[in-house]
Design an enzyme around this catalytic site. Structure first.
Site, PDB file in Angstrom:
ATOM      1  N   LYS A 160      -4.383   5.718  15.986  1.00  0.00           N
ATOM      2  CA  LYS A 160      -5.101   6.383  14.933  1.00  0.00           C
ATOM      3  C   LYS A 160      -6.674   6.646  15.953  1.00  0.00           C
ATOM      4  O   LYS A 160      -6.956   6.021  16.223  1.00  0.00           O
ATOM      5  CB  LYS A 160      -6.237   5.729  13.703  1.00  0.00           C
TER       6      LYS A 160
ATOM      7  N   GLU B  85      -3.412   9.529  -1.097  1.00  0.00           N
ATOM      8  CA  GLU B  85      -3.142  10.550  -0.220  1.00  0.00           C
ATOM      9  C   GLU B  85      -1.587  11.417  -0.703  1.00  0.00           C
ATOM     10  O   GLU B  85      -0.297  11.740  -0.015  1.00  0.00           O
ATOM     11  CB  GLU B  85      -2.133   9.646   1.164  1.00  0.00           C
TER      12      GLU B  85
ATOM     13  N   GLU C  71       5.083  -1.670   8.124  1.00  0.00           N
ATOM     14  CA  GLU C  71       3.906  -2.389   8.632  1.00  0.00           C
ATOM     15  C   GLU C  71       2.944  -3.203   8.098  1.00  0.00           C
ATOM     16  O   GLU C  71       2.861  -3.416   7.112  1.00  0.00           O
ATOM     17  CB  GLU C  71       2.482  -0.966   8.771  1.00  0.00           C
TER      18      GLU C  71
ATOM     19  N   GLN D 135       0.605  -1.089   0.255  1.00  0.00           N
ATOM     20  CA  GLN D 135      -0.047   0.036  -0.020  1.00  0.00           C
ATOM     21  C   GLN D 135       0.560   1.131   0.065  1.00  0.00           C
ATOM     22  O   GLN D 135       0.659   2.448  -0.566  1.00  0.00           O
ATOM     23  CB  GLN D 135      -1.231  -0.151   1.558  1.00  0.00           C
TER      24      GLN D 135
ATOM     25  N   ASP E 148      -0.841  -2.083  12.871  1.00  0.00           N
ATOM     26  CA  ASP E 148      -1.936  -0.963  12.195  1.00  0.00           C
ATOM     27  C   ASP E 148      -3.560  -1.582  12.180  1.00  0.00           C
ATOM     28  O   ASP E 148      -4.487  -1.653  13.298  1.00  0.00           O
ATOM     29  CB  ASP E 148      -1.654  -0.374  11.388  1.00  0.00           C
TER      30      ASP E 148
ATOM     31  N   ARG F 195      -5.241   9.156   8.133  1.00  0.00           N
ATOM     32  CA  ARG F 195      -6.262   7.922   7.569  1.00  0.00           C
ATOM     33  C   ARG F 195      -6.383   8.641   5.941  1.00  0.00           C
ATOM     34  O   ARG F 195      -6.085   9.716   5.879  1.00  0.00           O
ATOM     35  CB  ARG F 195      -8.387   8.315   7.826  1.00  0.00           C
TER      36      ARG F 195
END
Ligand code: 2PG
Ligand code: MG
Length: 472
Positions: A373, A234, A321, A191, A348, A402
């Site tokens: 988060k 992002e 992660e 990701q 996460d 996020r």
């Protein structure tokens, strides 16, 4: 005592054009800022529940009007008159009112909006900036925890976490360069390919290096015919590459092109987000051509861990992660045994900012770091409690945004106030990301000597860096 006088909410849009909840609170006759709730795409199954209307005629079912009316009706009546400064009592009240373990009745999006906004009200009531108020709350949370557990109020693992969580700290940014997975139309399995400017001496220097690397990367991708201008959710580049490993190679080349040393100045990180390609006990990779020895594209947990180890051997990776999936506790154990002394292993989807899940990780020796988060758990106080547990257990916290974000920059104040040490808010393109980076620049200037900067020294303390091999 400053009593909450009025609570208002409305539906606004996030960075993907998806509805979200915005909350305003009135205290002492005036509005005190506003909080807007973020939203994930690669959400973990154990996260607190985000309430969506499901009305196909309104924003394709993604509306949050029910959450908004939960704020203005039931929540507002329950919190009117409460003290805005006493965040612990306030957030407890919100949890009790909801009454479910995952905030599914009123919605974590409704509850979080009110919880965060109350911190703004509390700061305004005391007449101090948000960051100072959050720092007071953080110290209170740690004292409460110390009293309850009998633990000393300070990091228990000297060396590894020395300095973290004690004072205010500007964070080391972990910044998305190439986006894949659910954030970029599954162009890659992984990701996020991220950079950590571990050699920078200050937050502002780190930011300048990041921008330099990002620009060089765009040019390199474009020159190679790989769409070095298309960006993901992002703000990272979203090129169509043939292999996950190719993305790592491009980023290493971009660091060099920026005149910086891969590993020493700028290291690499990954958010594998592997839960999202884990099915029937296997990790289904579609872009794995460079590592055929790892066993093709459907990997067992052991083969997945081997693949990650190979990448750590070949590239200056210091942080991974969700290397394995959120319910693959055995895979996590294996991953931690193989790489836990060498790289930061962040949970996460695994921990979802939840104290019980993190405690299980600590008890079973799984991972060594936790992503924080606020909307995964749904209130500010619970977020602080998870952070406090992480610090006491010697797990490095990384405060994170996020993929669906807004102009709300509360987490920038939060990471500094708690001295968590690291932040991940996406790339340096798109204003909802820059809202956080720019707030950190303001805090760096305003707090001056009152806030420290550990930066990459967090990693040196654990003697991780010496084990990082150079890229080929
Ligand atoms: C993550 C986040 C942020 P999302 O997986 O860490 O990058 O993504 O908000 O989609 O869960
Ligand atoms: Mg993640």
């Amino acid at each position: 005592m400053t009593r909450i006088e009025h609570v208002h909410a409305r539906q606004v849009l996030d960075s993907r054009g998806k509805p979200t909840v915005e909350v305003e609170v009135t205290c002492a006759g005036r509005h005190v800022g506003r909080a807007i709730v973020p939203s994930g795409a690669s959400t973990g199954q154990f996260e607190a529940c985000e309430l969506r209307d499901g009305d196909a005629n309104h924003y394709d079912g993604a509306g949050v009007l029910r959450a908004v009316s939960n704020v203005t009706d039931e929540i507002a009546s329950a919190v009117l008159g409460l003290d805005a400064v006493d965040q612990k009592t306030f957030d407890r009240r919100l949890c009790e009112l909801d009454g479910t373990p995952n905030k599914s009745r009123l919605g974590a999006n409704a509850i979080l909006g009110v919880s965060l906004e109350t911190a703004y009200a509390g700061a305004s009531a005391v007449g101090i900036p948000l960051v100072e108020h959050l720092h007071t709350l953080w110290r209170r949370c740690r004292r409460t925890r110390a009293a309850a557990t009998g633990a000393k109020s300070g990091p228990v693992t000297i060396g590894r976490t020395a300095g973290l969580g004690r004072d205010m700290l500007l964070p080391l940014p972990m910044v998305n360069m190439i986006s894949g997975g659910l954030h970029a139309g599954r162009n890659l399995d992984v990701q996020d390919i991220l950079i950590l400017p571990v050699g920078a001496e200050s937050y502002s220097q780190a930011l300048e290096w990041i921008v330099r690397v990002y620009r060089r990367l765009g040019r390199l991708l474009t020159d190679a015919g790989c769409e070095g201008y298309l960006i993901g959710d992002e703000g990272g580049f979203g090129p169509k590459l043939t292999d996950n490993e190719q993305a790592l190679q491009f980023v290493v080349r971009a660091i060099e092109a920026a005149g910086l040393r891969p590993g020493d100045d700028v290291a690499l990180g990954l958010d594998v987000a592997s839960t999202h390609f884990f099915r029937d006990g296997k990790y289904h990779l579609t872009r794995n051509s460079l590592s055929p020895s790892a066993g093709g594209s459907s990997l067992s947990a052991a083969e997945m861990v081997d693949l990650l180890e190979q990448w750590c051997d070949r590239y200056p990776l210091i942080s991974i992660e969700d290397g394995v999936a959120d319910d693959d506790w055995n895979g996590w154990k294996l991953l931690t045994e193989k790489l836990g002394r060498r790289v930061q292993l962040i949970g996460d989807d695994l921990f979802v900012t939840n104290r019980e899940r993190l405690q299980r990780g600590v008890d079973t020796g799984v991972a060594n770091s936790v992503l924080i988060k606020v909307n995964q758990i749904g209130t500010l106080w619970e977020t602080l409690e998870t952070l406090a547990l992480a610090i006491d257990a010697g797990y490095w916290p990384v405060v994170s945004a996020r993929s669906g974000e807004t102009e709300d920059a509360t987490i920038a104040d939060l990471v500094v106030a708690t001295g968590a040490g690291q932040i991940k808010v996406g790339s340096i393109a798109r204003s909802e990301r820059l809202a956080k980076y720019n707030q950190l620049l303001r805090l760096e200037e305003q707090l001056a000597d009152r806030a420290g900067y550990l930066g990459g020294r967090i990693f040196r303390q654990a003697n991780l860096k010496s084990q990082i091999s150079n890229p080929q």
